[in-house]
Write a protein that holds these residues in place. Sequence first.
Motif, mmCIF file in Angstrom:
data_model
loop_
_atom_site.group_PDB
_atom_site.id
_atom_site.type_symbol
_atom_site.label_atom_id
_atom_site.label_comp_id
_atom_site.label_asym_id
_atom_site.label_seq_id
_atom_site.Cartn_x
_atom_site.Cartn_y
_atom_site.Cartn_z
ATOM 1 N N GLY A 132 0.561 -1.220 -0.177
ATOM 2 C CA GLY A 132 -0.046 -0.175 0.014
ATOM 3 C C GLY A 132 0.717 1.331 -0.049
ATOM 4 O O GLY A 132 0.372 2.418 0.281
ATOM 5 N N ARG A 133 2.064 1.171 -0.263
ATOM 6 C CA ARG A 133 2.932 2.474 -0.177
ATOM 7 C C ARG A 133 2.474 3.638 -1.191
ATOM 8 O O ARG A 133 2.699 4.661 -0.649
ATOM 9 N N ALA A 134 2.369 3.014 -2.455
ATOM 10 C CA ALA A 134 1.676 4.084 -3.370
ATOM 11 C C ALA A 134 0.592 4.748 -2.983
ATOM 12 O O ALA A 134 0.339 5.935 -3.075
ATOM 13 N N ALA A 135 -0.544 3.947 -2.415
ATOM 14 C CA ALA A 135 -1.602 4.626 -2.207
ATOM 15 C C ALA A 135 -1.347 5.494 -0.861
ATOM 16 O O ALA A 135 -1.996 6.376 -0.787
ATOM 17 N N LEU A 136 -0.810 5.215 0.106
ATOM 18 C CA LEU A 136 -0.472 6.063 1.271
ATOM 19 C C LEU A 136 0.164 7.228 0.682
ATOM 20 O O LEU A 136 -0.320 8.393 1.308
ATOM 21 N N ALA A 137 1.200 7.192 -0.162
ATOM 22 C CA ALA A 137 1.904 8.335 -0.525
ATOM 23 C C ALA A 137 0.825 9.232 -1.443
ATOM 24 O O ALA A 137 1.039 10.457 -1.234
ATOM 25 N N TYR A 138 -0.202 8.692 -2.121
ATOM 26 C CA TYR A 138 -1.260 9.412 -2.796
ATOM 27 C C TYR A 138 -1.971 10.226 -1.678
ATOM 28 O O TYR A 138 -2.013 11.473 -2.104
ATOM 29 N N LYS A 140 -1.085 11.139 1.165
ATOM 30 C CA LYS A 140 -0.101 12.001 1.859
ATOM 31 C C LYS A 140 0.066 13.343 0.917
ATOM 32 O O LYS A 140 -0.012 14.828 1.405
ATOM 33 N N GLU A 141 0.366 13.298 -0.513
ATOM 34 C CA GLU A 141 0.204 14.309 -1.430
ATOM 35 C C GLU A 141 -0.960 15.062 -1.432
ATOM 36 O O GLU A 141 -1.017 16.215 -1.786
ATOM 37 N N ARG A 142 -1.985 14.418 -1.346
ATOM 38 C CA ARG A 142 -3.370 15.172 -1.331
ATOM 39 C C ARG A 142 -3.502 15.948 0.004
ATOM 40 O O ARG A 142 -4.528 16.584 0.462
ATOM 41 N N GLY A 143 -2.567 15.883 0.926
ATOM 42 C CA GLY A 143 -2.509 16.700 2.105
ATOM 43 C C GLY A 143 -3.205 16.160 3.443
ATOM 44 O O GLY A 143 -3.328 16.918 4.408
ATOM 45 N N LEU A 144 -3.617 15.034 3.280
ATOM 46 C CA LEU A 144 -4.009 14.311 4.584
ATOM 47 C C LEU A 144 -3.176 13.825 5.744
ATOM 48 O O LEU A 144 -2.178 13.142 5.042
ATOM 49 N N SER A 145 -3.450 14.139 6.746
ATOM 50 C CA SER A 145 -2.457 13.622 7.936
ATOM 51 C C SER A 145 -2.684 12.201 8.288
ATOM 52 O O SER A 145 -3.719 11.634 7.957
ATOM 53 N N ASP A 146 -1.819 11.899 8.940
ATOM 54 C CA ASP A 146 -1.818 10.549 9.611
ATOM 55 C C ASP A 146 -3.143 10.502 10.559
ATOM 56 O O ASP A 146 -3.825 9.484 10.646
ATOM 57 N N ILE A 213 -20.773 -0.330 6.326
ATOM 58 C CA ILE A 213 -21.619 -1.084 5.428
ATOM 59 C C ILE A 213 -21.390 -1.289 4.170
ATOM 60 O O ILE A 213 -21.975 -1.986 3.393
ATOM 61 N N ALA A 214 -20.300 -0.456 3.625
ATOM 62 C CA ALA A 214 -19.961 -0.463 2.285
ATOM 63 C C ALA A 214 -18.659 0.221 2.201
ATOM 64 O O ALA A 214 -17.983 0.783 2.876
ATOM 65 N N PHE A 215 -18.178 0.132 0.862
ATOM 66 C CA PHE A 215 -16.848 0.760 0.512
ATOM 67 C C PHE A 215 -16.681 1.462 -0.823
ATOM 68 O O PHE A 215 -17.685 1.241 -1.651
ATOM 69 N N GLY A 216 -16.072 2.558 -1.066
ATOM 70 C CA GLY A 216 -15.831 3.094 -1.992
ATOM 71 C C GLY A 216 -14.234 3.035 -2.425
ATOM 72 O O GLY A 216 -13.427 3.027 -1.570
ATOM 73 N N GLY A 217 -13.932 2.810 -3.867
ATOM 74 C CA GLY A 217 -12.525 2.584 -4.029
ATOM 75 C C GLY A 217 -12.055 3.181 -5.288
ATOM 76 O O GLY A 217 -12.865 3.463 -6.125
ATOM 77 N N ARG A 218 -10.877 4.132 -5.118
ATOM 78 C CA ARG A 218 -10.160 4.900 -5.980
ATOM 79 C C ARG A 218 -9.406 4.048 -6.658
ATOM 80 O O ARG A 218 -8.326 3.355 -6.059
ATOM 81 N N PHE A 219 -9.358 3.803 -7.922
ATOM 82 C CA PHE A 219 -8.309 2.870 -8.792
ATOM 83 C C PHE A 219 -7.062 3.679 -8.930
ATOM 84 O O PHE A 219 -6.790 4.746 -8.965
ATOM 85 N N MET A 220 -5.954 2.839 -8.659
ATOM 86 C CA MET A 220 -4.571 3.474 -8.485
ATOM 87 C C MET A 220 -3.929 3.440 -9.788
ATOM 88 O O MET A 220 -2.748 4.026 -9.913
#
Length: 619
Positions: A132-138, A140-146, A213-220
């Motif tokens: 999940g390294r690339a997903a986490l980097a994405y 963080k790049e969008r400005g989200l904190s841990d 109850i469900a999930f949304g997913g963004r394709f990497m």
Amino acid sequence: MALPPNFLDNIRDRISVSDVVGRKVKLTRKGHEFVGLSPFKNEKTPSFTVNDQKGFYHCFATGEHGDIFTFLMKTEGLQFMEAVEQLASQAGIEVPKATPEQQAKEKRKASLYDATETACRYYQRMLRSSEGRAALAYLKERGLSDQTIARFRLGYAPSNGEGLRSAAIGDEVEMEQLLGAGLFRKSTRGGDPYAFFRDRIIFPIADRRNRVIAFGGRFMGDAKAAGVGKYINSPDTPLFDKGRTLYNHAEARQACHDGQTLIVAEGYMDVIALAQAGFEAGVAPLGTAVTPEQIQELWKMHNLPHMSLDGDEAGQKAAGRAADRAMPILQPGKSLSFVFMPEGEDPDSLILSSGPKAFQETIDSAMPLDAFLWNREYALAPTQTPEQKADLERRVFELADQIPDETVKKHYRSAFSQRMWEAFRGQKQKKSASSRFKDNRGTIHGNAPHARTPLGRRLRQEANELSRRQQQIVLATMINHPTLFDLYEETLDRFQFDQDLDKLRAGLQKINSFVEVLDAKTVKAHLIEDGMQALLDLVLTDQVYSLARQARTDAEEQDARLLLDHMLKIRQQDEIVGELGRRNRAGLNEPSTEEETRIFAMRNDLDHGEYLIGEDGED
């Protein structure tokens, strides 16, 4: 589930309203009622009452009214059955059990919650793994904190679904549950079931009680090259109905109860960015335009949700769909407003580039629903000819006629009529001056709008000044003679006050409801405590008293009463004149010189005391 007859009454008989309300509001007994500070509004003096004998609470500041069930729903954001279950437990009454079929359905749903919770924890772990390294980097790049990533339980679904299958086995979740929750799909080629989410950033979707109850997913990867959508949501399941669910519902509901404005954004990242910036009452529909069912859910949280949309053509279309879907379900006090982002921005990017203050400024400039609809219809086609104007009138009135509530419908038709008059008057004022005026001395000719002439401007200015003075006299009289308020309260509700002065009228109404012994000194003290000192200074002036000595504290009550009678009659006459003028203008028939002369005559009579009681205090 249907409840037996009298079940709710049994709960009401065992639990008083003051018991339930008293857990959140400090109540003081006053006669047969309790009073306290409103839980629905910050205030300094009590406007909230509880009547155990009648079984309800009422807030004079906000108009909120209900019983023990509605109080929990309003203050804790519970659904009706949730409030029933909580109060039944408190009353020592067992909620009737469901039928065997209902019990089986609930058991199956419970097993699906186990599956979605297992999947959520697995996706969270994978985000912090090497896969999940690339997903986490994405993120963080969008400005989200841990902290934000953890708060929204964001995760990553690897390309291979075997990890989720193994995690489910470890939690004793069977494949049937994974299939029922939409996490796996059956192969159409006879192979093993496969994971629905693969190589995607995962956004868990929770219900009102914050259960996943469900999930949304963004394709990497490259979504277009892969032939898949960049964002997908879980399919509908017994837990999840896309058209009725809102992303971040539970958190936003609590934030609304804490006083924040409800913001409806377009996507997951917008909601998350808003929350990180302090706008925690944010929700989003799930990949489609907001539905009527979702609008109803929004209104349960906030009376005026702000639709935050991109300023491009797609955003305008989304706003139009939301507006059209709201019209057939509008009700008193419930509406939508529209916030359009600057060009090229969405809430996420605007906050990143310009900060929370810039987004707050867009919220402060929100457009009401009626204004949005008018602007849309007005821009749709020209309105130069009578036929084109008639077409616009037909379209906007057809929109208004969709509203089921007659009162709301009436006000929408009135608002559209006013906008038509203003728009068509503006067109008329652009015509050549030579076709309207013969001289520059202020004489009105033909159909020229009288407000543009020196005479018309002076008339309007004097009418506004006179109306203001009438309002001040009436309020001064009521403040100095509060014992008259009961006699005139209903009449004053129909009296049109300016926005600032209407606060004084509302303050008087509240004081009259809560203070048993009224005198001028007590009334003024309460109004000052409510922050209305400046308004009192506008009303209790020597100018007012010089025109109407009967408004003074030392005047006889009978004289004060006669003054109020006279002032209210004058006000009624002015409203009739104003209505006639509005009618004429709406029909493009301007007042005649004779009509304006009559208005001047009335003004002259008022200046010379024909309607006021007189400067010396005598009739």
